[in-house]
Every structure is written in structure tokens, then in C-alpha cells.
Design a protein around this motif. Structure first.
Motif, PDB file in Angstrom:
ATOM      1  N   GLU A 183       0.870  -1.180   0.000  1.00 38.47           N
ATOM      2  CA  GLU A 183       0.000   0.000   0.000  1.00 38.47           C
ATOM      3  C   GLU A 183       0.911   1.235   0.000  1.00 38.47           C
ATOM      4  O   GLU A 183       1.678   1.448   0.930  1.00 38.47           O
ATOM      5  CB  GLU A 183      -0.871   0.000   1.252  1.00 38.47           C
ATOM      6  CG  GLU A 183      -1.754   1.198   1.371  1.00 38.47           C
ATOM      7  CD  GLU A 183      -2.477   1.204   2.708  1.00 38.47           C
ATOM      8  OE1 GLU A 183      -2.747   2.293   3.200  1.00 38.47           O
ATOM      9  OE2 GLU A 183      -2.741   0.130   3.264  1.00 38.47           O
ATOM     10  N   TRP A 184       0.833   2.036  -1.039  1.00 41.47           N
ATOM     11  CA  TRP A 184       1.735   3.175  -1.194  1.00 41.47           C
ATOM     12  C   TRP A 184       0.943   4.464  -1.008  1.00 41.47           C
ATOM     13  O   TRP A 184       0.361   4.991  -1.937  1.00 41.47           O
ATOM     14  CB  TRP A 184       2.407   3.141  -2.561  1.00 41.47           C
ATOM     15  CG  TRP A 184       3.219   1.904  -2.734  1.00 41.47           C
ATOM     16  CD1 TRP A 184       2.829   0.733  -3.318  1.00 41.47           C
ATOM     17  CD2 TRP A 184       4.544   1.690  -2.275  1.00 41.47           C
ATOM     18  NE1 TRP A 184       3.835  -0.187  -3.269  1.00 41.47           N
ATOM     19  CE2 TRP A 184       4.914   0.372  -2.630  1.00 41.47           C
ATOM     20  CE3 TRP A 184       5.468   2.470  -1.604  1.00 41.47           C
ATOM     21  CZ2 TRP A 184       6.149  -0.169  -2.335  1.00 41.47           C
ATOM     22  CZ3 TRP A 184       6.701   1.928  -1.317  1.00 41.47           C
ATOM     23  CH2 TRP A 184       7.040   0.623  -1.677  1.00 41.47           C
ATOM     24  N   ASN A 185       0.949   4.980   0.187  1.00 45.96           N
ATOM     25  CA  ASN A 185       0.257   6.218   0.516  1.00 45.96           C
ATOM     26  C   ASN A 185       1.254   7.372   0.396  1.00 45.96           C
ATOM     27  O   ASN A 185       2.050   7.623   1.296  1.00 45.96           O
ATOM     28  CB  ASN A 185      -0.310   6.134   1.936  1.00 45.96           C
ATOM     29  CG  ASN A 185      -1.105   7.350   2.308  1.00 45.96           C
ATOM     30  OD1 ASN A 185      -1.263   8.270   1.512  1.00 45.96           O
ATOM     31  ND2 ASN A 185      -1.615   7.358   3.522  1.00 45.96           N
ATOM     32  N   PHE A 186       1.187   8.088  -0.723  1.00 48.49           N
ATOM     33  CA  PHE A 186       2.171   9.147  -0.987  1.00 48.49           C
ATOM     34  C   PHE A 186       1.986  10.357  -0.075  1.00 48.49           C
ATOM     35  O   PHE A 186       2.907  11.145   0.102  1.00 48.49           O
ATOM     36  CB  PHE A 186       2.109   9.580  -2.448  1.00 48.49           C
ATOM     37  CG  PHE A 186       2.602   8.528  -3.387  1.00 48.49           C
ATOM     38  CD1 PHE A 186       3.950   8.304  -3.539  1.00 48.49           C
ATOM     39  CD2 PHE A 186       1.711   7.742  -4.096  1.00 48.49           C
ATOM     40  CE1 PHE A 186       4.423   7.318  -4.383  1.00 48.49           C
ATOM     41  CE2 PHE A 186       2.167   6.755  -4.948  1.00 48.49           C
ATOM     42  CZ  PHE A 186       3.525   6.540  -5.090  1.00 48.49           C
ATOM     43  N   LEU A 187       0.832  10.511   0.512  1.00 51.66           N
ATOM     44  CA  LEU A 187       0.591  11.630   1.412  1.00 51.66           C
ATOM     45  C   LEU A 187       1.438  11.523   2.680  1.00 51.66           C
ATOM     46  O   LEU A 187       1.815  12.525   3.273  1.00 51.66           O
ATOM     47  CB  LEU A 187      -0.902  11.699   1.762  1.00 51.66           C
ATOM     48  CG  LEU A 187      -1.355  12.896   2.566  1.00 51.66           C
ATOM     49  CD1 LEU A 187      -1.095  14.176   1.763  1.00 51.66           C
ATOM     50  CD2 LEU A 187      -2.820  12.779   2.896  1.00 51.66           C
ATOM     51  N   PHE A 188       1.774  10.304   3.077  1.00 51.80           N
ATOM     52  CA  PHE A 188       2.571  10.099   4.290  1.00 51.80           C
ATOM     53  C   PHE A 188       3.959  10.711   4.158  1.00 51.80           C
ATOM     54  O   PHE A 188       4.521  11.196   5.137  1.00 51.80           O
ATOM     55  CB  PHE A 188       2.683   8.603   4.602  1.00 51.80           C
ATOM     56  CG  PHE A 188       3.322   8.318   5.927  1.00 51.80           C
ATOM     57  CD1 PHE A 188       2.622   8.505   7.095  1.00 51.80           C
ATOM     58  CD2 PHE A 188       4.627   7.869   5.994  1.00 51.80           C
ATOM     59  CE1 PHE A 188       3.206   8.251   8.322  1.00 51.80           C
ATOM     60  CE2 PHE A 188       5.223   7.601   7.210  1.00 51.80           C
ATOM     61  CZ  PHE A 188       4.507   7.795   8.388  1.00 51.80           C
ATOM     62  N   VAL A 189       4.509  10.728   2.969  1.00 49.68           N
ATOM     63  CA  VAL A 189       5.856  11.263   2.762  1.00 49.68           C
ATOM     64  C   VAL A 189       5.893  12.762   3.035  1.00 49.68           C
ATOM     65  O   VAL A 189       6.908  13.298   3.472  1.00 49.68           O
ATOM     66  CB  VAL A 189       6.345  10.942   1.332  1.00 49.68           C
ATOM     67  CG1 VAL A 189       7.722  11.507   1.076  1.00 49.68           C
ATOM     68  CG2 VAL A 189       6.348   9.443   1.120  1.00 49.68           C
ATOM     69  N   THR A 190       4.797  13.456   2.816  1.00 46.39           N
ATOM     70  CA  THR A 190       4.759  14.909   3.035  1.00 46.39           C
ATOM     71  C   THR A 190       4.820  15.269   4.512  1.00 46.39           C
ATOM     72  O   THR A 190       5.036  16.436   4.839  1.00 46.39           O
ATOM     73  CB  THR A 190       3.492  15.517   2.414  1.00 46.39           C
ATOM     74  OG1 THR A 190       2.346  14.946   3.062  1.00 46.39           O
ATOM     75  CG2 THR A 190       3.436  15.271   0.931  1.00 46.39           C
ATOM     76  N   HIS A 191       4.667  14.316   5.399  1.00 45.45           N
ATOM     77  CA  HIS A 191       4.726  14.607   6.825  1.00 45.45           C
ATOM     78  C   HIS A 191       6.108  15.104   7.250  1.00 45.45           C
ATOM     79  O   HIS A 191       6.233  15.829   8.224  1.00 45.45           O
ATOM     80  CB  HIS A 191       4.342  13.371   7.634  1.00 45.45           C
ATOM     81  CG  HIS A 191       2.886  13.070   7.607  1.00 45.45           C
ATOM     82  ND1 HIS A 191       2.172  12.947   6.450  1.00 45.45           N
ATOM     83  CD2 HIS A 191       2.004  12.874   8.609  1.00 45.45           C
ATOM     84  CE1 HIS A 191       0.922  12.673   6.730  1.00 45.45           C
ATOM     85  NE2 HIS A 191       0.790  12.621   8.028  1.00 45.45           N
ATOM     86  N   GLY A 192       7.150  14.703   6.537  1.00 42.54           N
ATOM     87  CA  GLY A 192       8.494  15.196   6.859  1.00 42.54           C
ATOM     88  C   GLY A 192       8.609  16.692   6.665  1.00 42.54           C
ATOM     89  O   GLY A 192       9.233  17.386   7.455  1.00 42.54           O
ATOM     90  N   ILE A 193       7.959  17.202   5.638  1.00 44.93           N
ATOM     91  CA  ILE A 193       7.970  18.652   5.391  1.00 44.93           C
ATOM     92  C   ILE A 193       7.166  19.363   6.470  1.00 44.93           C
ATOM     93  O   ILE A 193       7.569  20.414   6.981  1.00 44.93           O
ATOM     94  CB  ILE A 193       7.426  18.944   3.991  1.00 44.93           C
ATOM     95  CG1 ILE A 193       8.339  18.310   2.950  1.00 44.93           C
ATOM     96  CG2 ILE A 193       7.280  20.425   3.744  1.00 44.93           C
ATOM     97  CD1 ILE A 193       7.777  18.260   1.566  1.00 44.93           C
ATOM     98  N   VAL A 194       6.034  18.784   6.856  1.00 47.13           N
ATOM     99  CA  VAL A 194       5.204  19.374   7.900  1.00 47.13           C
ATOM    100  C   VAL A 194       5.981  19.422   9.215  1.00 47.13           C
ATOM    101  O   VAL A 194       5.953  20.427   9.926  1.00 47.13           O
ATOM    102  CB  VAL A 194       3.894  18.578   8.068  1.00 47.13           C
ATOM    103  CG1 VAL A 194       3.119  19.041   9.278  1.00 47.13           C
ATOM    104  CG2 VAL A 194       3.050  18.679   6.820  1.00 47.13           C
ATOM    105  N   LEU A 195       6.700  18.360   9.534  1.00 50.54           N
ATOM    106  CA  LEU A 195       7.481  18.337  10.757  1.00 50.54           C
ATOM    107  C   LEU A 195       8.597  19.370  10.715  1.00 50.54           C
ATOM    108  O   LEU A 195       8.868  20.037  11.721  1.00 50.54           O
ATOM    109  CB  LEU A 195       8.071  16.945  10.986  1.00 50.54           C
ATOM    110  CG  LEU A 195       8.881  16.788  12.258  1.00 50.54           C
ATOM    111  CD1 LEU A 195       7.990  16.981  13.463  1.00 50.54           C
ATOM    112  CD2 LEU A 195       9.546  15.447  12.305  1.00 50.54           C
ATOM    113  N   ALA A 196       9.233  19.532   9.580  1.00 56.16           N
ATOM    114  CA  ALA A 196      10.285  20.535   9.457  1.00 56.16           C
ATOM    115  C   ALA A 196       9.722  21.947   9.651  1.00 56.16           C
ATOM    116  O   ALA A 196      10.349  22.794  10.283  1.00 56.16           O
ATOM    117  CB  ALA A 196      10.972  20.414   8.103  1.00 56.16           C
TER     118      ALA A 196
END
Length: 140
Positions: free
Chosen positions: A121-134
Motif C-alpha cells: 500500500e503506497w500512501n504518498f501523502l505520508f511522505v509529506t509529513h516530513g515537510i510538515v514536521l520541518a
């Protein structure tokens, strides 16, 4: 030296710290535990823990950079160059923030890839969490 050179200097100085080597080991250990089924398989269950761990490692790892720079000897070396203290602090801020962006994205991408390989299951939205955390770390 200009602003970009200062930012790059602080980026490399921050990466040299032992705290970030420990953090990279922690990322690998967490992903291995995830792959072997010790941790829950849902990415949503990990989001809070990942945010908290990256945030705490970031604060602990970067808390000594600015005071170390302002110690006698180092600050005199920097101030012998033709730039102000505000430029020095701004360069340190950008360099340290870039390290946090890189480490947060490494953690989220590694966990995303492990979840994708395990659950297909490839949820691409999860990868954007790194930017949100930064962005959450930036005001600190």
C-alpha cells in the motif's frame, strides 16, 4: 563567506554530531522492528511517535550548536570575516533547519518504503509529513 557558505558550514557541523548518528541508527532499528511485525502495520499508528521522536531528537541534537559557536575562539574567528552576528545566526538557523528537513524526510521515507513493501500500500501523502514536521520545528 556569505550566507550560503555559513548555512553549508552549519549543516555539516550539525551532521558531525554524535546525536545524529544515534538518530540514524534509531531510524534503522525502528524500520527493522516495523518490517518484522513487532510494531503495528498501520502508518497512522506511527505518525505521532515519529513526529515526537524526530522533534525531540532535533531539539536535543541542535541545542548546543549556537552556544558552541558563540564561545570565545570560534566567534572571534567568524567575526574576523566581514559579516555581522545576525548573518551568522541566520546562517546557523538555515543550516540546522536543513539538517532537520533531511533527517525527518529520511525517517518518513524509510517508514513509507517499509510499509509499502510490507503491505503493498503506497500512501504518498505520508511522505509529506516530513515537510510538515520541518515546518513545525522551524520556529523553535
Amino acid at each position: 563567506m556569505n550566507f550560503l557558505h555559513l548555512s553549508r558550514y552549519f549543516f555539516y557541523e550539525t551532521l558531525k554530531l554524535t546525536t545524529f548518528r544515534v538518530f540514524l541508527f534509531f531510524i534503522g532499528f525502528y524500520v527493522i522492528l516495523f518490517l518484522f511485525g513487532v510494531l503495528p502495520s498501520s502508518l497512522q499508528d506511527h505518525r505521532g511517535f515519529v513526529f515526537t521522536s524526530v522533534f525531540l531528537f532535533s531539539i536535543v541534537g541542535t541545542s548546543g550548536i549556537i552556544p558552541e559557536t558563540l564561545q570565545k575562539g570560534k566567534i572571534e574567528l567568524f567575526l574576523s570575516r566581514p559579516f555581522s552576528r545576525s548573518l551568522l545566526l541566520a546562517g546557523a538557523y538555515v543550516g540546522i533547519s536543513m539538517v532537520i528537513v533531511v533527517l525527518a524526510n529520511i525517517f518518513f521515507i524509510a517508514l513509507w518504503m517499509a510499509h509499502g513493501l510490507k503491505a503493498a500500500e503506497w500512501n504518498f501523502l505520508f511522505v509529506t509529513h516530513g515537510i510538515v514536521l520541518a515546518l513545525a520545528f522551524a520556529p523553535i
